[in-house]
Enzyme design. Sequence first.
Site, mmCIF file in Angstrom:
data_model
loop_
_atom_site.group_PDB
_atom_site.id
_atom_site.type_symbol
_atom_site.label_atom_id
_atom_site.label_comp_id
_atom_site.label_asym_id
_atom_site.label_seq_id
_atom_site.Cartn_x
_atom_site.Cartn_y
_atom_site.Cartn_z
ATOM 1 N N THR A 1 0.818 -1.218 0.000
ATOM 2 C CA THR A 1 0.000 0.000 0.000
ATOM 3 C C THR A 1 0.852 1.268 0.000
ATOM 4 O O THR A 1 2.034 1.242 0.310
ATOM 5 C CB THR A 1 -0.934 0.019 1.223
ATOM 6 O OG1 THR A 1 -0.157 0.062 2.420
ATOM 7 C CG2 THR A 1 -1.839 -1.201 1.254
ATOM 8 N N ASP A 2 0.197 2.371 -0.362
ATOM 9 C CA ASP A 2 0.866 3.672 -0.311
ATOM 10 C C ASP A 2 0.355 4.449 0.899
ATOM 11 O O ASP A 2 -0.357 3.906 1.747
ATOM 12 C CB ASP A 2 0.678 4.442 -1.623
ATOM 13 C CG ASP A 2 -0.780 4.754 -1.935
ATOM 14 O OD1 ASP A 2 -1.643 4.663 -1.029
ATOM 15 O OD2 ASP A 2 -1.063 5.108 -3.091
ATOM 16 N N PHE A 3 0.677 5.718 0.990
ATOM 17 C CA PHE A 3 0.320 6.531 2.149
ATOM 18 C C PHE A 3 -1.193 6.636 2.358
ATOM 19 O O PHE A 3 -1.660 6.905 3.458
ATOM 20 C CB PHE A 3 0.929 7.941 2.024
ATOM 21 C CG PHE A 3 0.298 8.763 0.938
ATOM 22 C CD1 PHE A 3 -0.762 9.616 1.225
ATOM 23 C CD2 PHE A 3 0.745 8.676 -0.372
ATOM 24 C CE1 PHE A 3 -1.354 10.368 0.218
ATOM 25 C CE2 PHE A 3 0.158 9.412 -1.382
ATOM 26 C CZ PHE A 3 -0.897 10.268 -1.091
#
Length: 145
Positions: free
Chosen positions: A27-29
């Site tokens: 996942t990203d931020f």
Amino acid sequence: MTFTVPLSGELIEHGHRLMQRVYYEDTDFSGLVYHARYLHFLERGRTDYLRCLGCEQSALLTADEEGLVFVVHRMEIDFKSPARMDNVLTIATVTEKAGGAKMVLNQEIRRGETLLVSAKVIIAVINANGRPRRLPETVAEKFLK
């Protein structure tokens, strides 16, 4: 410990299905799966499809004097809906064409019934020296069952 689904997934009609969990590293931020990670999921699906067909890539490289290698030549990908951490995804790979010096595979990533990603992958067949070669009929037949 008992697994209900084999680690390398399972063969389905004209293709393959693999289950993968989304981890934090995917996942990203924002908490959504980073777009490039879907390429990893798709690659795992293709690699395990080969493995389930009995065509491990390392063995194909040395199977004959020419060697056999699959490389992605082109990919069309559509992102439909995002996945999140802890989702369980199904990566399906179906053979559209296998013959000559290329293969065409259609792939989907789903969360349950929800389509998240669809991709069309054109695979070039080359030898160990990077030159195009024909896909042996015995290998092509495995992809077309």
